[in-house]
Design a protein around this motif. Sequence first.
Motif, short mmCIF file in Angstrom:
data_model
loop_
_atom_site.label_atom_id
_atom_site.label_comp_id
_atom_site.label_asym_id
_atom_site.label_seq_id
_atom_site.Cartn_x
_atom_site.Cartn_y
_atom_site.Cartn_z
N LEU A 103 15.86 27.86 6.85
CA LEU A 103 16.15 28.00 5.42
C LEU A 103 15.80 26.71 4.70
CD1 LEU A 103 17.37 29.63 3.11
CD2 LEU A 103 19.62 28.76 3.77
N ILE A 104 15.03 26.86 3.62
CA ILE A 104 14.76 25.74 2.72
C ILE A 104 15.38 26.10 1.38
CG2 ILE A 104 12.99 24.35 1.59
CD1 ILE A 104 11.07 25.11 3.85
N THR A 105 16.18 25.21 0.84
CA THR A 105 16.84 25.48 -0.42
C THR A 105 16.85 24.21 -1.28
OG1 THR A 105 18.83 26.46 -1.41
CG2 THR A 105 19.17 24.88 0.37
N VAL A 106 17.42 24.33 -2.45
CA VAL A 106 17.49 23.18 -3.35
C VAL A 106 18.94 22.76 -3.55
CG1 VAL A 106 15.33 23.72 -4.52
CG2 VAL A 106 17.48 24.68 -5.38
N THR A 107 19.12 21.53 -3.93
CA THR A 107 20.46 20.99 -4.16
C THR A 107 21.23 21.86 -5.13
OG1 THR A 107 19.68 18.75 -3.75
CG2 THR A 107 21.71 18.97 -5.01
N SER B 248 27.74 24.00 -2.64
CA SER B 248 26.80 23.20 -3.44
C SER B 248 26.06 22.26 -2.49
CB SER B 248 27.55 22.42 -4.52
OG SER B 248 26.65 21.68 -5.32
N PRO B 249 25.04 22.77 -1.80
CA PRO B 249 24.37 21.98 -0.77
C PRO B 249 23.76 20.69 -1.33
CG PRO B 249 23.69 24.28 -0.66
CD PRO B 249 24.48 24.12 -1.93
N SER B 250 23.78 19.67 -0.49
CA SER B 250 23.16 18.39 -0.84
C SER B 250 22.20 18.00 0.28
CB SER B 250 24.23 17.31 -1.04
OG SER B 250 24.93 17.12 0.16
N PRO B 251 21.25 17.10 -0.01
CA PRO B 251 20.25 16.73 1.01
C PRO B 251 20.87 16.21 2.32
CG PRO B 251 19.50 16.02 -1.13
CD PRO B 251 20.89 16.54 -1.34
N THR C 123 21.09 18.58 5.25
CA THR C 123 19.90 18.97 6.02
C THR C 123 20.18 18.69 7.49
OG1 THR C 123 18.34 18.57 4.22
CG2 THR C 123 17.49 18.37 6.48
N SER C 124 20.10 19.74 8.30
CA SER C 124 20.49 19.57 9.70
C SER C 124 20.16 20.84 10.47
CB SER C 124 22.01 19.30 9.77
OG SER C 124 22.40 18.94 11.08
N LEU C 125 20.47 20.80 11.77
CA LEU C 125 20.38 21.97 12.63
C LEU C 125 21.80 22.43 12.92
CD1 LEU C 125 18.74 23.88 14.45
CD2 LEU C 125 18.78 22.09 16.21
N TYR C 126 22.10 23.67 12.60
CA TYR C 126 23.46 24.20 12.70
C TYR C 126 23.56 25.21 13.84
CZ TYR C 126 24.33 22.07 8.19
OH TYR C 126 24.48 21.16 7.16
N PHE C 127 24.64 25.06 14.61
CA PHE C 127 24.90 25.98 15.70
C PHE C 127 26.28 26.61 15.53
CE2 PHE C 127 21.38 25.42 18.46
CZ PHE C 127 20.96 24.09 18.34
N CYS C 128 26.32 27.90 15.78
CA CYS C 128 27.57 28.63 15.87
C CYS C 128 27.85 28.87 17.35
CB CYS C 128 27.45 29.96 15.12
SG CYS C 128 28.91 30.99 15.18
N ALA C 129 29.11 28.90 17.74
CA ALA C 129 29.46 29.13 19.14
C ALA C 129 30.73 29.96 19.22
CB ALA C 129 29.65 27.80 19.87
N SER C 130 30.90 30.65 20.34
CA SER C 130 32.14 31.39 20.55
C SER C 130 32.53 31.33 22.02
CB SER C 130 32.00 32.85 20.11
OG SER C 130 31.23 33.58 21.05
N SER C 131 33.81 31.51 22.28
CA SER C 131 34.30 31.57 23.65
C SER C 131 35.56 32.44 23.65
CB SER C 131 34.60 30.17 24.21
OG SER C 131 35.64 29.56 23.49
N PRO D 41 21.36 30.64 18.43
CA PRO D 41 20.04 30.02 18.56
C PRO D 41 19.82 28.85 17.61
CG PRO D 41 19.85 32.07 17.36
CD PRO D 41 21.27 31.98 17.80
N GLY D 42 20.70 28.70 16.63
CA GLY D 42 20.56 27.59 15.69
C GLY D 42 19.93 28.02 14.37
N THR D 43 20.33 27.34 13.31
CA THR D 43 19.76 27.53 11.97
C THR D 43 19.31 26.17 11.47
OG1 THR D 43 21.16 29.42 11.43
CG2 THR D 43 20.26 28.16 9.58
N ARG D 44 18.02 26.07 11.20
CA ARG D 44 17.50 24.79 10.69
C ARG D 44 17.48 24.85 9.17
NH1 ARG D 44 15.49 20.50 13.05
NH2 ARG D 44 15.29 21.46 15.10
N LEU D 45 18.25 23.96 8.56
CA LEU D 45 18.40 23.95 7.09
C LEU D 45 17.79 22.69 6.51
CD1 LEU D 45 19.68 24.98 4.41
CD2 LEU D 45 21.75 23.71 5.06
N LEU D 46 16.99 22.89 5.46
CA LEU D 46 16.43 21.77 4.70
C LEU D 46 16.88 21.92 3.25
CD1 LEU D 46 14.52 19.35 4.24
CD2 LEU D 46 12.64 20.98 4.02
N VAL D 47 17.56 20.90 2.76
CA VAL D 47 18.02 20.90 1.37
C VAL D 47 17.20 19.87 0.60
CG1 VAL D 47 19.97 20.65 -0.21
CG2 VAL D 47 20.36 21.49 2.13
N LEU D 48 16.48 20.35 -0.40
CA LEU D 48 15.60 19.46 -1.18
C LEU D 48 16.31 18.90 -2.41
CD1 LEU D 48 12.40 21.68 -0.96
CD2 LEU D 48 12.92 19.62 0.37
#
Lengths: 113, 113
Positions: free
Chosen positions: B11-15, B80-83, B86-94, B106-113
């Motif tokens: 996902l690429i988004t804006v601030t 209200s995302p901020s730059p 920007t990171s790689l996000y993982f969800c987990a369960s047990s 599998p991870g979500t790669r987020l870029l906030v411009l």
Amino acid sequence: GEDVEQSLFLSVREGDSSVINCTYTDSSSTYLYWYKQEPGAGLQLLTYIFSNMDMKQDQRLTVLLNKKDKHLSLRIADTQTGDSAIYFCAEREGGNQGGKLIFGQGTELSVKP
Amino acid sequence: EAQVTQNPRYLITVTGKKLTVTCSQNMNHEYMSWYRQDPGLGLRQIYYSMNVEVTDKGDVPEGYKVSRKEKRNFPLILESPSPNQTSLYFCASSPQAYRGTQYFGPGTRLLVL
């Protein structure tokens, strides 16, 4: 806050043993974990150890826990190129009811043929 | 097949533009968690949930919200995302917080411009 520390890199030759070390600060931790992350993938739980154990062995993996020094290690016997990955140590904070996991920075293991 | 799914994967988004990353597990697990992974910092826990309607802050909760209305879903909301998010996000369960295998998405790669 609580902290988990690992060295960032380790390089070994194929067939040698690898030892990845970790230190933690929470003396009430009851569970400590080792995870493996291959490139572009999520984390895979390799093994975990209860704090009342000193050692746990699972095939090529041996986990050693020194609770007095708050030191955890993961030994991989007969390291293969497929073991190249980032290895994370983690502790579960807050005793038996705690849900917060704290990860180390990860140790990148490079296995050379 | 037992799994944790996340959407979107990239996902690429804006601030300032609100976004939601979904996480779903099909294993009837009680415990779910969100992490962000940044170079040199390893994984840091954002929020976790011990069960339905029970959520708690991890290490880095600022700027994030979560909800757990159903057992299988644990969405991560950035109002209200901020730059610096920007990171790689993982969800987990047990199955429970301290027991057994923790399955990662599998991870979500987020870029906030």
